[in-house]
Design a protein around this motif. Structure first.
Motif, short mmCIF file in Angstrom:
data_model
loop_
_atom_site.label_atom_id
_atom_site.label_comp_id
_atom_site.label_asym_id
_atom_site.label_seq_id
_atom_site.Cartn_x
_atom_site.Cartn_y
_atom_site.Cartn_z
N ARG A 164 0.81 -1.21 0.00
CA ARG A 164 0.00 0.00 0.00
C ARG A 164 0.85 1.26 0.00
O ARG A 164 0.54 2.22 -0.70
N VAL A 165 1.93 1.30 0.77
CA VAL A 165 2.76 2.50 0.84
C VAL A 165 3.43 2.74 -0.50
O VAL A 165 3.48 3.88 -0.99
N ALA A 166 3.92 1.70 -1.14
CA ALA A 166 4.56 1.84 -2.44
C ALA A 166 3.55 2.33 -3.48
O ALA A 166 3.87 3.19 -4.31
N MET A 167 2.34 1.79 -3.44
CA MET A 167 1.32 2.23 -4.38
C MET A 167 0.96 3.69 -4.13
O MET A 167 0.80 4.47 -5.07
N TYR A 168 0.84 4.07 -2.86
CA TYR A 168 0.52 5.45 -2.52
C TYR A 168 1.62 6.38 -3.02
O TYR A 168 1.35 7.42 -3.62
N THR A 169 2.87 5.98 -2.83
CA THR A 169 3.99 6.81 -3.30
C THR A 169 3.98 6.93 -4.81
O THR A 169 4.18 8.01 -5.36
N ALA B 222 0.63 11.81 -9.86
CA ALA B 222 -0.16 13.03 -9.71
C ALA B 222 0.73 14.26 -9.81
O ALA B 222 0.37 15.26 -10.45
N TRP B 223 1.92 14.20 -9.18
CA TRP B 223 2.87 15.31 -9.27
C TRP B 223 3.32 15.50 -10.72
O TRP B 223 3.35 16.62 -11.22
N TRP B 224 3.63 14.39 -11.39
CA TRP B 224 4.07 14.48 -12.79
C TRP B 224 2.98 15.08 -13.67
O TRP B 224 3.25 15.91 -14.54
N LEU B 225 1.75 14.64 -13.47
CA LEU B 225 0.63 15.17 -14.25
C LEU B 225 0.46 16.66 -14.01
O LEU B 225 0.24 17.43 -14.96
N GLY B 226 0.59 17.09 -12.76
CA GLY B 226 0.50 18.52 -12.45
C GLY B 226 1.60 19.31 -13.13
O GLY B 226 1.36 20.40 -13.67
N GLN B 227 2.81 18.78 -13.15
CA GLN B 227 3.92 19.45 -13.84
C GLN B 227 3.67 19.52 -15.34
O GLN B 227 3.94 20.54 -15.97
N TRP B 228 3.15 18.44 -15.91
CA TRP B 228 2.87 18.42 -17.35
C TRP B 228 1.80 19.45 -17.71
O TRP B 228 1.91 20.15 -18.70
N ILE B 229 0.77 19.55 -16.87
CA ILE B 229 -0.29 20.53 -17.13
C ILE B 229 0.26 21.94 -17.00
O ILE B 229 -0.09 22.82 -17.79
N ASP B 230 1.14 22.17 -16.02
CA ASP B 230 1.74 23.50 -15.87
C ASP B 230 2.60 23.88 -17.08
O ASP B 230 2.64 25.03 -17.49
N ARG B 231 3.31 22.90 -17.64
CA ARG B 231 4.19 23.18 -18.78
C ARG B 231 3.42 23.37 -20.08
O ARG B 231 3.82 24.15 -20.93
N ALA B 232 2.34 22.61 -20.27
CA ALA B 232 1.61 22.66 -21.54
C ALA B 232 0.11 22.64 -21.28
O ALA B 232 -0.55 21.63 -21.54
N PRO B 233 -0.46 23.74 -20.77
CA PRO B 233 -1.89 23.72 -20.44
C PRO B 233 -2.78 23.55 -21.67
O PRO B 233 -3.83 22.92 -21.60
N GLY B 234 -2.36 24.09 -22.80
CA GLY B 234 -3.16 23.94 -24.02
C GLY B 234 -3.25 22.49 -24.46
O GLY B 234 -4.30 22.02 -24.89
N ARG B 235 -2.14 21.77 -24.35
CA ARG B 235 -2.14 20.36 -24.70
C ARG B 235 -3.02 19.56 -23.75
O ARG B 235 -3.72 18.64 -24.16
N ALA B 236 -3.01 19.92 -22.47
CA ALA B 236 -3.83 19.23 -21.48
C ALA B 236 -5.32 19.45 -21.77
O ALA B 236 -6.11 18.51 -21.71
N VAL B 237 -5.68 20.67 -22.11
CA VAL B 237 -7.09 20.96 -22.45
C VAL B 237 -7.49 20.20 -23.70
O VAL B 237 -8.58 19.62 -23.78
N GLY B 238 -6.60 20.16 -24.69
CA GLY B 238 -6.88 19.40 -25.91
C GLY B 238 -7.08 17.93 -25.64
O GLY B 238 -7.97 17.29 -26.20
N LEU B 239 -6.27 17.37 -24.74
CA LEU B 239 -6.41 15.96 -24.39
C LEU B 239 -7.74 15.70 -23.69
O LEU B 239 -8.42 14.72 -23.99
#
Length: 77
Positions: free
Chosen positions: A28-33, A39-56
């Motif tokens: 469970r701890v490994a899965m949570y991590t 989730a952190w990576w997705l947030g970074q990706w959205i911050d870098r390319a918000p237009g691409r995220a909206v398109g997706l």
């Protein structure tokens, strides 16, 4: 929407198996991590390319709508 008796029994069976498995799952701890990392990576990706995220999001919504149109249309007939 009505729930058929057979569906209710299926849902209860799946819940009865899933809950104890989750409570005794050793990673469970490994899965949570890992989920927090993704989730952190997705947030970074959205911050870098918000237009691409909206398109997706729009593309997934359109594809999901097109996919659900068939069953809804056949259920209406």
């Amino acid at each position: 929407m009505r729930v058929r008796e057979r569906d209710a029994i299926d849902y209860a069976g799946v819940s009865a198996v899933t809950l104890p498995a989750w409570l005794r799952f050793p990673y469970r701890v490994a899965m949570y991590t890992r989920l927090r990392y993704w989730a952190w990576w997705l947030g970074q990706w959205i911050d870098r390319a918000p237009g691409r995220a909206v398109g997706l999001v729009v593309a997934v919504a359109l594809a999901g709508g097109a996919f659900l149109a068939g069953p809804v249309r056949s259920a209406a007939t």
